[in-house]
Write a protein that holds these residues in place. Structure first.
Motif, PDB file in Angstrom:
ATOM      1  N   THR A   1      25.278  32.731  45.703  1.00 32.66           N
ATOM      2  CA  THR A   1      25.185  31.976  44.447  1.00 32.66           C
ATOM      3  C   THR A   1      26.617  31.666  43.999  1.00 32.66           C
ATOM      4  OG1 THR A   1      25.341  33.922  43.019  1.00 32.66           O
ATOM      5  CG2 THR A   1      23.116  33.274  43.753  1.00 32.66           C
ATOM      6  N   PHE A   2      26.777  30.696  43.127  1.00 38.89           N
ATOM      7  CA  PHE A   2      28.128  30.413  42.621  1.00 38.89           C
ATOM      8  C   PHE A   2      28.663  31.606  41.820  1.00 38.89           C
ATOM      9  CE2 PHE A   2      27.456  25.888  43.630  1.00 38.89           C
ATOM     10  CZ  PHE A   2      28.680  25.621  44.217  1.00 38.89           C
ATOM     11  N   ASN A   3      27.751  32.328  41.119  1.00 36.03           N
ATOM     12  CA  ASN A   3      28.212  33.530  40.393  1.00 36.03           C
ATOM     13  C   ASN A   3      28.844  34.511  41.376  1.00 36.03           C
ATOM     14  OD1 ASN A   3      27.348  32.549  37.960  1.00 36.03           O
ATOM     15  ND2 ASN A   3      25.363  33.605  38.007  1.00 36.03           N
ATOM     16  N   GLU A   4      28.219  34.666  42.541  1.00 33.62           N
ATOM     17  CA  GLU A   4      28.773  35.584  43.551  1.00 33.62           C
ATOM     18  C   GLU A   4      30.114  35.070  44.084  1.00 33.62           C
ATOM     19  OE1 GLU A   4      24.459  37.283  45.200  1.00 33.62           O
ATOM     20  OE2 GLU A   4      25.441  35.602  46.211  1.00 33.62           O
ATOM     21  N   VAL A   5      30.210  33.759  44.265  1.00 32.34           N
ATOM     22  CA  VAL A   5      31.473  33.195  44.769  1.00 32.34           C
ATOM     23  C   VAL A   5      32.604  33.475  43.772  1.00 32.34           C
ATOM     24  CG1 VAL A   5      32.673  31.078  45.470  1.00 32.34           C
ATOM     25  CG2 VAL A   5      30.280  31.407  46.099  1.00 32.34           C
ATOM     26  N   VAL A   6      32.302  33.296  42.483  1.00 34.37           N
ATOM     27  CA  VAL A   6      33.310  33.546  41.443  1.00 34.37           C
ATOM     28  C   VAL A   6      33.777  35.009  41.521  1.00 34.37           C
ATOM     29  CG1 VAL A   6      33.622  33.726  38.929  1.00 34.37           C
ATOM     30  CG2 VAL A   6      32.528  31.698  39.913  1.00 34.37           C
ATOM     31  N   GLN A   7      32.816  35.931  41.725  1.00 33.35           N
ATOM     32  CA  GLN A   7      33.167  37.362  41.825  1.00 33.35           C
ATOM     33  C   GLN A   7      33.984  37.633  43.086  1.00 33.35           C
ATOM     34  OE1 GLN A   7      32.972  39.583  39.442  1.00 33.35           O
ATOM     35  NE2 GLN A   7      32.159  37.843  38.280  1.00 33.35           N
ATOM     36  N   LEU A   8      33.638  36.941  44.191  1.00 36.55           N
ATOM     37  CA  LEU A   8      34.389  37.129  45.439  1.00 36.55           C
ATOM     38  C   LEU A   8      35.840  36.668  45.265  1.00 36.55           C
ATOM     39  CD1 LEU A   8      31.808  35.947  48.167  1.00 36.55           C
ATOM     40  CD2 LEU A   8      32.684  38.266  47.803  1.00 36.55           C
ATOM     41  N   VAL A   9      36.010  35.539  44.602  1.00 37.30           N
ATOM     42  CA  VAL A   9      37.373  35.023  44.396  1.00 37.30           C
ATOM     43  C   VAL A   9      38.164  36.014  43.545  1.00 37.30           C
ATOM     44  CG1 VAL A   9      38.730  33.168  43.335  1.00 37.30           C
ATOM     45  CG2 VAL A   9      36.724  32.601  44.709  1.00 37.30           C
ATOM     46  N   LYS A  10      37.499  36.595  42.542  1.00 37.00           N
ATOM     47  CA  LYS A  10      38.177  37.572  41.679  1.00 37.00           C
ATOM     48  C   LYS A  10      38.542  38.820  42.495  1.00 37.00           C
ATOM     49  CE  LYS A  10      37.732  39.895  37.279  1.00 37.00           C
ATOM     50  NZ  LYS A  10      36.976  40.017  36.066  1.00 37.00           N
ATOM     51  N   GLY A  11      37.577  39.333  43.259  1.00 34.93           N
ATOM     52  CA  GLY A  11      37.790  40.583  43.990  1.00 34.93           C
ATOM     53  C   GLY A  11      38.775  40.425  45.145  1.00 34.93           C
ATOM     54  N   ILE A  12      38.690  39.321  45.849  1.00 32.85           N
ATOM     55  CA  ILE A  12      39.495  39.160  47.077  1.00 32.85           C
ATOM     56  C   ILE A  12      40.831  38.480  46.781  1.00 32.85           C
ATOM     57  CG2 ILE A  12      39.550  38.037  49.371  1.00 32.85           C
ATOM     58  CD1 ILE A  12      36.439  38.390  49.363  1.00 32.85           C
ATOM     59  N   CYS A  13      40.810  37.458  45.927  1.00 34.60           N
ATOM     60  CA  CYS A  13      42.032  36.683  45.693  1.00 34.60           C
ATOM     61  C   CYS A  13      42.689  37.082  44.366  1.00 34.60           C
ATOM     62  CB  CYS A  13      41.729  35.189  45.677  1.00 34.60           C
ATOM     63  SG  CYS A  13      40.546  34.669  46.918  1.00 34.60           S
TER      64      CYS A  13
END
Ligand SMILES: NC(=O)c1ccc[n+]([C@@H]2O[C@H](COP(=O)([O-])OP(=O)(O)OC[C@H]3O[C@@H](n4cnc5c(N)ncnc54)[C@H](OP(=O)(O)O)[C@@H]3O)[C@@H](O)[C@H]2O)c1
Length: 299
Positions: free
Chosen positions: A216-228
């Protein structure tokens, strides 16, 4: 071993498919292009320069081809006419299998510039050739522009194009819908590997659905926060918002295309269950998390 002809295989998604087929070392390749392609010729690929307005010339270029894969830029009547000529030539040349240029999701009815794809698809279905259309959702490569590492690999055929929805570099996210909508995202290099693997299948389903990852886009936003380590500044556009924008009369063709693509995502057209993944279990596509780790992680 069969001869595979890839129309538009000199660049874009076509080139990733050509490379993946080359990597299997199992098939002979012909690339159809409107111009000479010395780089491909130097790799031993049979390049045929074609004029898509001549069925006879296309038929000659397809002599001996078992499978034709169209990767033409399918955005309107010009390229639809080119694909229809290619299909007719494939029939006349005695080709067994045909793939139209889809490489997206079931959104041809939402996106004006994809209406030609639908015309081609209907003609393919009544062609009596064996066929499949590959759907792969959104190319993961659209999140590569400006990345920190290996940009060429990150972008693949998405070179010189702007980020779509998620702009990690600028720290912004334009989310179609409310962020909870699942979307299929696949790296084009993995699409190539799935297509190369599909050549081995004894029978093709009419639809070959590929999923690199489903998020989901919510998950993508969290991935960007966690990884980048980036908190994206989020703008959401609901179906109603997008319909409102599209009902305005001040959009040019490019803007209309863009908002219709967003609308198709918000409507859930990019959410589907894969079918080809289970037929090709040896193809392990890159996840969205690994894509961000590979191309956007700063250390
Ligand atoms: N899922 C996604 O996120 C996504 C994103 C982008 C595109 N796509 C899809 O991927 C496919 C390829 O799109 P693209 O934008 O990446 O294509 P592209 O790389 O811009 O073009 C592919 C090839 O089409 C040929 N071509 C271009 N115009 C033509 C014309 N008028 N007549 C005949 N051939 C022509 C060219 O081959 P030669 O010059 O060598 O003849 C070109 O190399 C399309 O079906 C598109 O909808 C999907």
């Amino acid at each position: 071993m069969v001869r595979v002809a890839v129309a538009g295989g000199a660049r874009g998604i076509g080139l990733d498919i050509v490379q993946a087929i080359l990597d299997t070392k199992k098939h002979e390749l012909t690339v159809l292009s409107r111009t000479d392609q010395p780089l491909l010729t130097s790799k031993g690929i049979d390049v045929r320069v074609v004029d898509y307005s001549s069925v006879q010339q296309l038929k000659d270029a397809l002599a001996g081809a078992h499978t034709v894969i169209s990767c033409l830029a399918a955005y309107g009547s010009d390229t639809a006419a080119a694909e229809l000529a290619l299909l007719e030539a494939a029939k006349q040349a005695g080709t067994a299998r045909f793939v139209p240029s889809e490489w997206n999701s079931a959104c041809n009815d939402v996106v004006d510039l994809y209406s030609g794809k639908e015309t081609v698809w209907k003609t393919v279905q009544s062609s009596r050739l064996e066929y499949t259309r590959f759907t792969n959702g959104l190319w993961m490569n659209v999140w590569g522009p400006g990345c920190l590492r290996d940009e060429e690999e990150a972008l693949g055929p998405y070179k010189c194009r702007p980020p779509f929805c998620i702009d990690v570099g600028a720290g912004t996210a334009l989310i179609p819908g409310d962020g909870s909508q699942r979307i299929v995202v696949t790296r084009t290099q993995d699409v190539g590997r799935f297509v190369a693997a599909a050549l081995e299948l004894p029978r093709w389903e009419a639809e070959s659905r590929i999923a690199g990852d489903i998020v989901t886009f919510n998950e993508v936003v969290q991935l960007v926060k966690g990884i980048c380590g980036k908190d994206l500044n989020i703008t959401m556009l609901s179906v109603k918002d997008l319909e409102g924008i599209l009902n305005g009369d001040n959009l040019d063709v490019g803007e209309r295309f863009y908002y219709q693509l967003l609308l198709s995502i918000a409507l859930g057209r990019t959410d589907f269950e894969p079918t080809l993944n289970s037929f090709c279990p040896h193809v392990k596509p890159l996840s969205v998390a690994d894509y961000f780790r590979r191309h956007w992680k700063s250390d």
